[in-house]
Structures are given as C-alpha cells and as structure tokens.
Design a protein around this motif. Structure first.
Motif, short mmCIF file in Angstrom:
data_model
loop_
_atom_site.label_atom_id
_atom_site.label_comp_id
_atom_site.label_asym_id
_atom_site.label_seq_id
_atom_site.Cartn_x
_atom_site.Cartn_y
_atom_site.Cartn_z
N PRO B 189 92.76 41.65 -50.70
CA PRO B 189 91.95 40.94 -49.71
C PRO B 189 92.62 39.65 -49.25
N CYS B 190 92.15 39.15 -48.13
CA CYS B 190 92.52 37.82 -47.68
C CYS B 190 91.34 36.88 -47.98
N TYR B 191 91.51 35.61 -47.65
CA TYR B 191 90.45 34.64 -47.90
C TYR B 191 89.15 35.03 -47.20
N ARG B 192 89.29 35.55 -45.98
CA ARG B 192 88.07 35.94 -45.24
C ARG B 192 87.39 37.16 -45.85
N CYS B 193 88.16 38.06 -46.45
CA CYS B 193 87.54 39.21 -47.10
C CYS B 193 86.60 38.73 -48.21
N CYS B 194 87.05 37.72 -48.95
CA CYS B 194 86.25 37.21 -50.09
C CYS B 194 85.17 36.23 -49.63
N SER B 289 85.65 45.38 -42.38
CA SER B 289 84.97 44.48 -41.43
C SER B 289 85.63 43.11 -41.34
N CYS B 290 86.74 42.91 -42.04
CA CYS B 290 87.32 41.55 -42.06
C CYS B 290 87.88 41.18 -40.69
N PHE B 291 87.51 39.98 -40.25
CA PHE B 291 88.00 39.48 -38.96
C PHE B 291 89.52 39.43 -38.94
N ALA B 292 90.12 39.03 -40.04
CA ALA B 292 91.56 38.75 -40.03
C ALA B 292 92.43 39.95 -40.37
N CYS B 293 91.96 40.79 -41.31
CA CYS B 293 92.85 41.87 -41.76
C CYS B 293 92.20 43.24 -41.66
N GLY B 294 90.97 43.32 -41.15
CA GLY B 294 90.26 44.59 -41.13
C GLY B 294 90.54 45.41 -39.88
ZN LIG Z 1 90.65 39.97 -44.82
#
Ligand SMILES: [Zn+2]
Ligand SMILES: [Zn+2]
Lengths: 122, 326, 326, 122
Positions: B189-194, B289-294
C-alpha cells in the motif's frame, strides 16, 4: 435482562482523552440492536433473532460509545455525520477494519476493537 | 565493475565491523548500504535520531530536506542540533553533527520546504525516503510522489505520548498495477491506501501546539532508521522480476510487506512500559479505490499534475470540523 | 523552600515548553525532572542515545560512568561521540556532545569502570540508575548496590538483532521486605529476581564479539530514557508511606511495577517490522529466594561485603559451559 | 495415531539460531508422555489417561525440542544437565514460567512457549 457480549474497546493516538483518559475499556454491549424491548435469556434459538433485532455492528458500537462513554463535549473529534471521523483507523482484533467489512462487521464476543487517531507530527 | 564486489577500505572496516559480523549483514549487506541513497525529509524530532543511525550505518548518500532554523524549543528532542546553532538552518546544523559522527557518507543539504513544485526533483535521485515531517499535507504529497517515482517510504509520526510507524510502497509496484484480486493483495500500500482521508484541520495536532515527549518521537525516529537499514541491506525493496535479473526471493518471514504492519507506541507517564505499549496492526495491501495507486490512478495523479497544483494538498487537508457540538 | 514550587526561568521555559504542555507533565513534572539526579552507567550504544534524551528533557544532574576511550568501531552506534574524539575518554566525549545540546544540566564525569570497590560511592548521590553496561558481572553488581541503596534501576541490553528492557526495584523497597505472601507480590523485583543466574561464559555474547545493529541498541537506549523520564516526572519511584508524607497513589494503569514488564525487541534483517517485533512479558515480583532482596538477604549481601569482594561477581559469571557436545 | 496438542514455540535473543534460524515453530506435540504405545483417538474418557502416560510438561517439551528440532550441534547453549541452561527465560503465554510452575507446568493446547536468552551487551 438483555443478552450482552463482552468486548474490549481501546483508544490510542490521543482519542483516549475523549473517553475518561482511559485507554482500555472492558464493556458488555447488547448482543442485538434496534427497538429496545425486553431481551431474552441465554440459550434461546437463533431463528428468533431476526425479530428481536440485528447483530451489533461497528456502526452500532460507535453510536453506543458516544452515548454511554464519551466524557468530552468534543464528540466531533470522534464522530462526524454519524460516522467515524476521517483520520481515525479502526482495528478489529489488531487488523484494519477494511479486512473485516468496516462498519458492517458483526461484533463477536471477546473482540478487541481499537480506535487510533492517525498522527502527523514529527 | 559491480559496486557490490569491491573491497572495503581499512577505515570502513574499522568503522562498520561490529554490524558486518551480525548474522545476515556481512560484507554484502554493508556494501549495499554504502551504495544506497536515502532522503530524510524533516530534520526535527524524527529526522535527528533517524539521521544519526542512517549516517552511523554508512549509507552512502544522505539527503536532508528542511526549511526551518533551529529554535530553543526544538532542543529537548531534536538531538542532532546544538544550542550554539540556534538560528541556523536545521539542515546544516544536522549535517554538522552527522559529519562529526561519520565523515564518510556524502551529505546533501536541501535547505527548503518540500512543495508540489520541487518534490519530484528532490526525491528522484534517492533509493528510499524517510518521512519525518510534521503535517498531513506534506505527508500526502510525499507519498504521492513516492508512488509515481517508485520509492519505498518509511513513514513515522509522533505527537504528545503516541507514535506510529509504517513501511509503505515496498516493493514499489508501478501505479495502478498489482491491484487486489479475489481478496489477495498483490502490491504494497501507499500512505493513501492506509490513511484515506486526513483528519479535520482542528483534529490534526502538531507537536508545537500539542507538545511532544522527546523519547517518544526519538524512539520512532530510531525505528525508522532501523527499517530503512534492513530494507537497504537486505534488498527488501527489490521488485521480483520474472526474468530473474533483479530477482530476489520475496522476503517477509513474519509479515509480507504487501500487507505491512502499522506499529503504534503509547507512552504513559503514569505507568511503566506495559503489555500495550507497542502494538502491531495488520494493514491491508494496495487498494483498488486508492486515489494515488488504485484503479484509474494513472489518469488522475501525475508528476506534471502535482507540479501544476493538482491535487491541492493544502485544501485536501484543511477541511474544517463539520460541526462543533460545544 | 520547596524546589517544586519555584518559577521556571525564561530559558527553561523556552527549552522545555513542548514537553511541559503534554498532558500529565506540566510545570510540576518539569520541576521534578530539573531536581532529579540520574546516573548513566556506560557511555556506549545504550548510554549515548539514553543520555541525549535524559539531557534534552532537562534532568538536573547527570552522572556518566565509563572507563573506556572512543574507538572507530563504536561510531556506527554510539551517536554521542565523534570521529575527532577517537582516543579520548567516552565520558568526556559524551559530555561534550550533551553540553552542546543542553548546557543547563550539571554533568558529572566518572571516567572509570564501576567496580565492587567504587560502586556504592558512585551510585549513592543519584535518584535513579540506567544500566547501559555490557557484561553480566557488572549488571549483577549494579543491581545489588541499587537494592542496598534503594535506587530504581532501568536496565537494558542488546546484542546483534535483539534488545531487552526492564524497570527494576521501583519503588525500591528495603532489602528483605515486601516478600510475596499468598501468591501476592508486594515489592518490585531486582535484576537477580528476574535473572537468577548468568549464562555460562561461552553463551554471554558481547557486542564486540557478536556484533550489534545500531538502530537496535539505539532504540533500547531511547526507551530507557523514556522509562526514566516518566518515573522521575510522575514520581513512580516514590514509596507509598503509611503516614502519607511521601505518599502517592500507587501508579500503574496497565501493569503494576511490582510485577514489571520485560520488553523484548527482535529485529529481523529479512522482514519489515511485524507482529512479534515487540513483546511485553509479565515478570514476577520480588522473590523470597532472591539472593539480593529475598529472605535472609540482609545477612548475605551488604555494602561492606561487596567492597571486600563478597560475592565474587567475576567468578559468579565465569562458569564454563559444563559440557561441549561438539 | 497419537493424541497431539497444537502449540507454538518461539525463540528469541539469539536462541533462534539453534533452531533453523526460525523464530516461531508451530508444533503438534504428544498430549501424553512416558512409554510410547498406541495413542487413543479424540473424545475418550479422561479416566484412562493415568494409565497411558502423564500430561506433557515444559521439562518434556525441552527434551522433545532437543531431539526433534535442534539443528545445531551446540545443544549446551540450550540445555545443561537435562535442564534449560542458566541465562534463558521461559515464558508461558507471555508470563514468566515461575508464575506458572516452571518445569512442571502442564502444557495446554494453544499455549505459546517462549524461550529467551537474556542479553548483557550494550
Ligand atoms: Zn495507494
Ligand atoms: Zn531480588
């Protein structure tokens, strides 16, 4: 006497300050919710539960905590518009609630529910 | 020639021998550290102790980003500075200390704040990033750029008597790839995933406003250095490739980095260290659903967009509290 | 006049404000730190980071004991020293660093090894001891003297990829008193209560022989400072007295210090921080059978006896391995 | 098929190096010991157990680990004269074994037994 289930609820990352500055709360919460009629004793069949209410979920617990244990007037630091506010992680038995169904997760006896405010300082 | 096959100098051997004899490190682990480049963003309560152990371990190139100057109120916890350097840039103050500890690494001062405009240029030359910053907007920015540039990110935070740490984006799978299938997480995950959304501005406490105990933030900073050292020494950030060229066995005896652990530390002033002082929380992997990596993230998050102000990090993190019930 | 009722100077306020505003600290907690005296035994991998945060927090008097000089192989982890101070006594090297960080505390150098002959004189003037040493014989000696002089002891140790920490003798009940009754522990344990016998000499690994990862020992040292700061700021070491004069409510929200927690840290080079990186182990309290603090201990362990060589710590810790099965 | 009980055995503080460099071992150990005759299936009465053997203790486990899992010739770093060597702490479900009866503790299904070598470096 209503049927209840024992759980532990933990607060971390500063949220404990909203709940009597106590990090761990051992609670007995109702096993079922909706209209609060007389509960049933233990040992009754499961088939009747639908009539009596639904299993308690995280969404119910959040509301229940606000009504019964929030000692701080700043409830908006915990709940916004009926949901856990942004910036709080919910962990069900040490795992991100997203792994468990989030607000709809049905709480089991013995569960540990941890609310952590995410930190940004350094 | 392969930088991992050179000999160590006598000076390097004298200095690093005690960590080279640790099982699992060896000369190979040490050479990996010596050829690694780490960027420490923030030279404060997390960055100071993290930098001491990053420098001590012999990481080859160490960049430090901070736009502030040293203040008296920093010094109870920012142990890489000094009273005589009050008023000087934190970056030069910290490098003064680190150079005295270990003159061998190359230290690169970046005496500026990280911004959407400069973030990619700052991060691109490094192998791994430590987020030692102090506000939500910067944390989302750093994570997004690390996703786009495919850099592992060791993120920590601390306020008052609490600390948190998580290793993100490690290994750094390309944006939009490795999305979960059938309940299985395929990428880290990235920070936004968490941390999908920042707290309302009123709930985001800074150390300046809310206070901070020195040993709490210090412990998190040292732990960050610990995670960075093991990732770089063991190559945990290497992406297994099907052709085997960069390939390493997927590591993770206890916990796969694709579903990392969030470490939380709770420090009670009124009790000694107890059973819940440290907790390890199982996070999910990369989210669809992640904005950055999804899914679809390549269309909405790009380095060019960030430079032009898309997304607006300050606005994203300045949502007021919706209602105040006082 | 009561030293806890004085005002802070502007300089103190500027420097300590960020920790004074932490809930539970306040001006009272800060004044307790300012009037406390801490002895750090060992200026190495544990002592350096511990001392940084002890000094930063504003502990009033800080003694440091170490008989060694700085060596190149120390510097990957002993972050209070510097390359230019190689060959100088560790005690003066570390105090140089601490004075630059915070000139306000009184620093007392003890440039010697702690021995049965000098241990009581070294420890007596202080309120609390940090054991940052590196061998079993010294650890048993320090604990015994702390029992006899009734000093709380924050003990940590670290080798290779493992660390341990425990708060002992806190509050420091007199020797032979507070023994367990009916399964109930009435006094806090000493080092010997927890670690009855040393390992055979062949199994006691030193950092020099076995190696040590810098962030592992660093984390334990910072955690030691954290425990010391909370004990002193909150008065956790005060012994509740029946007359109420020194009395404080017995603390310990999660874990009573009479049965402390042993914290263990396991650092895996081949995996990120995971669920078993930190474990908190429940120890027993003071033991009836303890040589130093148990039944009849007053007859067998005295300050005079220690000075005269009774018990013999070196012999106690040099038992060879009984059989070698190779 | 013998009756077995599932436990986890952990090694820490360097002891893991004696056991395949693996910190956690999930094992099924015999539920009873002494003469190794045919075991019994599950669900049999407890009254017969005395004839078949005694409940397994920590002392048994230590011997069992040495015989079955010790991959290192330096067994004296773990056991001396038939007992855990000095300088090793034994934790039963995260608590000092002294709180549980030391070597005579009877192991239960699901137990976690942790062996930690005490450290002295710094
Ligand atoms: Zn992410
Ligand atoms: Zn004792």
């Amino acid at each position: 006497m209503s049927l209840t289930i024992p759980i532990t609820v933990d607060f971390s990352g500063g949220l404990e300050m909203l709940f009597s500055n106590k990090r761990r709360h051992s609670l007995s919460i109702p096993a079922l919710f909706t209209e609060e009629k007389d509960g049933k004793g233990e040992g009754e069949g499961e088939g009747e539960e639908e009539d009596k209410g639904k299993p308690v979920t995280i969404a119910f617990l959040v509301d229940y905590l606000c009504k019964n244990f929030m000692k701080d007037p700043r409830s908006d630091l915990f709940v916004l518009d009926g949901h856990i506010r942004p910036g709080i992680l919910v962990l069900i038995n040490e795992a991100d609630w997203e792994l468990e169904g989030e607000e709809t997760y049905e709480i089991q006896a013995g569960d540990n529910i941890l609310f952590v405010s995410t930190l940004h300082g350094g | 020639s392969n930088p991992l096959s050179r000999s160590l100098t006598d000076e390097e051997f004298d200095r690093y021998s005690r960590q080279m004899i640790v099982p699992g490190m060896g000369k190979e682990g040490q050479l990996r550290l010596l050829t690694s480049r780490v960027l420490i963003i923030g030279a404060g309560g997390l960055g100071c102790p993290a930098a001491q152990y990053i420098a001590g371990a012999g990481i080859g190139t160490i960049g430090i980003v901070d736009g502030d100057v040293v203040e008296p109120s920093n010094l109870h916890r920012q142990v890489g500075h000094a009273t005589s350097r009050i008023g000087t840039p934190k970056v030069t103050s910290l490098i003064t200390h680190l150079s005295a500890l270990n003159p061998l690494p190359t230290y690169i001062p970046h005496p500026c704040h990280i911004t959407p405009d400069n973030a990619a240029d700052l991060i691109a030359p490094y192998d791994l990033v430590l987020d030692c910053t102090d506000n939500p907007a910067t944390r989302y920015l750093i994570s997004d750029v690390c996703v786009l540039l495919r850099k592992p990110l060791v993120s920590a935070a601390s306020v008052q008597k609490s600390g948190q740490l998580v290793v993100l984006n490690c290994p750094a799978t390309p944006q939009g790839e490795g999305l979960p299938e059938g309940g299985k997480y395929n990428a880290a995950p990235c920070y936004r995933c968490c941390f999908k959304q920042p707290p309302p501005a009123a709930a985001a406490l800074s150390c300046g406003e809310a206070g901070i105990m020195g040993p709490v933030v210090g412990l998190m900073g040292v732990a960050q250095a610990g995670e960075a050292v093991k990732i770089l020494a063991s190559g945990l950030h290497a992406i297994p490739s099907s052709d085997g060229a960069t390939g390493q066995e997927e590591p993770g005896r206890e916990r796969n980095l694709r579903q990392p652990t969030l470490l939380i530390y709770s420090y009670d002033l009124d009790a000694a260290v107890g059973p819940y002082a440290f907790r390890a929380l199982k996070m999910a992997g990369r989210k669809k659903s992640c904005f950055a990596c999804g899914e679809g993230s390549r269309a909405r998050l790009t380095l060019g967009g960030i430079k032009k102000g898309e997304p607006d990090y300050v606005q994203f993190c300045s949502a007021p509290t919706a209602r105040v019930t006082l």
